[in-house]
Design an enzyme around this catalytic site. Structure first.
Site, PDB file in Angstrom:
ATOM      1  N   THR A 155      57.312  78.834  20.586  1.00 46.24           N
ATOM      2  CA  THR A 155      56.490  78.079  19.628  1.00 46.24           C
ATOM      3  C   THR A 155      55.139  77.684  20.202  1.00 46.24           C
ATOM      4  OG1 THR A 155      57.583  76.014  20.279  1.00 46.24           O
ATOM      5  CG2 THR A 155      58.506  77.210  18.411  1.00 46.24           C
ATOM      6  N   CYS A 156      55.072  77.492  21.509  1.00 48.22           N
ATOM      7  CA  CYS A 156      53.795  77.091  22.111  1.00 48.22           C
ATOM      8  C   CYS A 156      52.739  78.163  21.917  1.00 48.22           C
ATOM      9  CB  CYS A 156      53.966  76.826  23.604  1.00 48.22           C
ATOM     10  SG  CYS A 156      55.043  75.431  23.956  1.00 48.22           S
TER      11      CYS A 156
END
Length: 842
Positions: A807-808
């Site tokens: 997700t980063c």
């Protein structure tokens, strides 16, 4: 500026008077004596009633004259100084260089015995003598210490500051005395003469010495004295005449004078001392304003080529801004400024003020016209660049136009009708102005002037200015506030971490990790913000009330006191919302209008409660629309009270003194409604709002900055920043902002993927997006508003594996599934609420 014996001489060529207060030109010392008769006879006046007749050759030095006087009078050379035409003659000069004429009169003044600071004369004479030796030695001889001149000037200043009680009256008098001696010794002219030397070494040494000296006297005291101003002003005038307005040393001196003028004007304005005279007056400031305005005008008109943009020097714009602020303060203070000034003038002003006020008005009109022409060119360039999809390469240069516009806006407030003219001009160029603000404005600047005409701005501008006010998230990991949260105790542990945190560490940013999960980084932080805001605004926690017609909207619950810690949780909530805005995370929650207006310090009216309490809104509207006769017959049966249920008990609150006996009628019904609204939506939740505000302001660093933040925004703007886009997720936009690694966009798996996503429900798309990025609510711009593009990565894992995400980095990873059904089944699993919103990936 007052005129006295210490006043700075003007730069005129008049030299008819021998008085020290007369004007003097820049000294010009030739390197050899003039041709012709070299024999001179002149008079040296020792006392008012006694003179010496001295005979000498024009090639003789001043030192030799001093020696003759010493042999006759016994007065040592060290105690003597000769004054001719208001200027002290230096020992190393010849009589020809001093332009001493036949039958001239010179004054002999006792040096050591005439001042309380003989050491100052000794030091400054050494400096001036050194300057003449350097000037005459061209090319210069080898110097053992190339910084000797600067060192001597530094010693001159430091010697004046040896008093241990530096802030005492005696110490200030000593510094003033030293500077007066410097000013009357012709050292200023000598240093400029050396700077203008054709010898590069001399020029560099003079420049270094002048800069060092000016900096040291400027920084010697918190408050400038007249003599400091006179010295800097003299350097400016001499360099202006000899070196020109583009010379670096002149620009340095001018900038220093501008800073002094601004600081002094602000200091006097803040003290509100009407009779106190400024050391730097309008007549001193205005020549520099006019000079800089002319230079900016020339730069703005420098080219009409369609591909060329005139360049404004950042230093010139800074100097213009500095002098304008000082002049504006002095005009307002001098004129009394009961309101804008009419041009042509309708009231009598001192001549210097009247002339300068009129010319400044002309400067405003002229520069505004030229800047509008530049804005037209920028607008054309931006439209061309957008069509060609080419990035702007002029943004750093365009920033200076915004700075000049800010100063013109400031000037416009001085004159009747000019502010209207300014904003009408900006309205014609609204689009390009908004573009410049978003693309070029800087966090460090005061951008509030743009909000003077808020209707001119768009959402991007207001959001940009609001984000400038919020703290900037730090890049350094060590500066961030670390949190390790147990999902099972999300709200309680988050509260402990935030409420007890050091405020500076919170303002630096957050680093988030869930217990027993490997995931870290921005994606996990986005997930935490979403989850903790869902918990804070969950009606079951009794902190906030959801609006009946829009369950996304919340305002503080008047009955929140059921929880003894409710006020502390409101402070926590304020911090969390401010942090979410600071980290640019859309949390899917919005604040109702009645809540926003209180945060912004504005009054709540009937129309503002429409969402918060539609039933009360409709009832109040009916009361206002009823026939007055019917109301006056007490058909409503209302008095000035409000009844509500609190913790199972019925409570009656009087809306005015003895309210239960005040009947609502046609004359007071508006007051009754206003009082009822005030109680329901202000008084009853005042403590909750105050603690939320306190928490929000803690992140902003102060309540004043918090008010500035909300002043930037409309209520709808805050909705967009907290909730994000109101539109459904566009698969076409999603696809256009996705890149591939291992796959190519023509692969079957990619075609299947977008076909499956296109057939998902609205909620499934949100869950997939959240699984992929930890973002459930897109910015108002859609996918283009995200920090980066999205990526689909091909993995080498077995085809029975579920997709995973980073997700980063906005990465979705899956293997090359062999059929569309396999892919659809795997995506169906991860788009279930309990899976997609609690995955612990990174």
């Amino acid at each position: 500026m007052r005129k006295d014996q210490n006043a700075l001489p003007s730069s005129s060529n008049s030299s008819s008077s021998n008085s020290p207060s007369s004007t003097r030109p820049l000294p010009s010392w030739p390197r050899s004596s003039p041709a012709g008769d070299t024999h001179l006879q002149f008079f040296v006046r020792i006392l008012s009633y006694h003179s010496l007749v001295v005979q000498a050759d024009s090639s003789d030095t001043v030192r030799s004259i001093h020696e003759k006087i010493e042999s006759i009078t016994g007065i040592s050379i060290f105690e003597q100084r000769l004054i001719y035409r208001g200027r002290q003659l230096q020992l190393e000069q010849t009589l020809a260089e001093c332009k001493v004429q036949n039958d001239a009169s010179l004054n002999l003044v006792g040096r050591m015995r005439s001042t309380g600071y003989p050491e100052a004369w000794h030091l400054i004479n050494d400096v001036v003598s050194m300057i003449f030796r350097m000037y005459k030695t061209n090319p210069p001889s080898n110097r053992q210490n190339p910084k000797t001149l600067r060192t001597k000037l530094t010693n001159f200043v430091s010697d004046s500051l040896k008093d241990p009680l530096r802030d005492s009256v005696k110490s200030r008098e000593k510094l003033s005395g030293y500077l007066q001696i410097f000013n009357s010794s012709s050292a200023t002219g000598a240093l400029v003469m050396l700077y203008m030397s054709s010898c590069k070494t001399n020029k560099e040494e003079a420049e270094e010495a002048i800069k060092s000296f000016i900096t040291s006297i400027k920084n010697s005291w918190k408050h400038f004295c007249l003599d400091t101003v006179l010295i800097v002003l003299e350097f400016c005038r001499l360099l202006n005449k000899t070196a020109g307005i583009d010379d670096p040393l002149y620009c340095f001196c001018r900038r220093t004078l501008g800073e002094m003028a601004k600081e002094e004007s602000i200091g006097i304005a803040n003290k509100d001392i009407e009779k106190k005279k400024c050391l730097i007056g309008i007549h001193d400031i205005f020549p520099f304003v006019n000079e800089l305005a002319s230079k900016l005008s020339r730069d703005l008109m420098s080219s009409t080529e369609p591909t060329f943009f005139p360049r404004l020097s950042p230093k010139d714009v800074t100097d213009f801004s500095t002098f304008i602020e000082a002049m504006k303060i002095q005009i307002e203070r001098r004129v009394g400024f009961g309101g804008p000034i009419r041009v042509p003038l309708t009231e009598e002003l001192p001549l210097d003020y009247a002339d300068n006020v009129i010319i400044l008005h002309g400067i405003f009109t002229h520069l505004l016209s030229k800047l509008e022409n530049v804005l037209v060119k920028i607008e054309e360039h931006v439209e061309w660049g957008q069509k060609k999809k080419e990035p702007d390469t002029h943004l750093l240069q365009w920033y200076e136009y915004l700075r000049v516009l800010k100063e013109l806006n400031s000037i416009s407030k001085l004159y009747y009708g000019c502010e209207k003219v300014f904003w009408e001009t900006m309205k014609r160029r609204k689009d390009v102005l908004c573009y410049l603000v978003v693309m070029c404005a800087k966090r460090k600047d005061d951008n509030n002037w743009i909000l003077d005409c808020k209707e001119l701005t768009n959402f991007e501008v207001r959001r940009c200015l609001a984000m400038f006010i919020l703290p900037e998230v730090k890049d350094e990991y060590n500066d961030l506030h670390e949190m390790l949260i147990d999902r099972a105790h999300l709200l309680e542990e988050s509260y402990e971490y935030i409420v007890h945190a050091d405020l500076d560490s919170l303002r630096a940013g957050l680093f988030m990790e869930f217990k027993n999960e490997e995931a870290t980084g921005p994606g996990v932080l986005r997930e935490w913000f979403f989850l903790v805001c869902q918990a804070i605004f969950n009606p079951q926690n009794a902190l906030f009330v959801a609006c009946p017609n829009d369950r996304r909207r919340f305002y503080p619950n008047p009955a929140s006191k059921v929880d003894p810690l409710h006020l502390k949780y409101f402070s926590f909530s304020g911090k969390v919302i401010a942090l979410a805005l600071m980290h640019k995370v859309q949390v899917g929650i919005v604040l109702d209008r009645v809540f926003f207006l209180q945060l912004a310090g504005q009054t709540i009216t009937l129309e503002d409660i429409k969402d918060a309490d539609p039933y009360l809104y409709n009832s109040c509207k009916q009361i206002l629309e009823m026939d007055p006769t019917t109301i006056d017959q007490d058909a409503l049966g209302l008095t000035f009270i409000d009844e509500k249920e609190e913790l199972g008990a019925r409570k009656v609150i009087e809306l005015c003194p003895d309210g239960k006996n005040v009947i609502v009628n046609s004359k007071n019904r508006r007051r009754y409604i206003d009082s009822l609204i005030q109680h329901r939506f202000v008084t009853s939740i005042s403590e909750q709002v105050a603690h939320f505000t306190e928490g929000f302001a803690d992140i902003m660093s102060s309540n004043e900055i918090k008010r500035s933040f909300f002043r930037c925004l409309n209520h709808e703007d805050l909705d967009c920043m907290l909730h994000g886009s109101e539109n459904g997720i566009s698969v076409e936009d999603w696809r256009a902002h996705t890149d591939y690694h291992g796959f190519v966009k023509t692969d079957l798996q990619i075609s299947w993927f977008w076909e499956i996503v296109g057939n998902m429900t609205k909620e499934q798309k949100k869950i997939l997006l959240f699984f992929w990025t930890s973002i459930k609510y897109l910015p108002v711009e859609g996918f283009s508003g995200l920090a980066s593009r999205l990526y689909i990565y091909k993995t080498s894992e077995p085809i029975d594996r579920l997709p995973s995400s980073h997700t980063c980095f906005y990465r979705l990873c899956f293997p090359a599934y062999t059929t569309i059904n396999d892919m659809q089944e795997r995506l169906r699993i991860i788009t279930q609420e309990h899976v997609g919103c609690s995955f612990g990936t990174w």
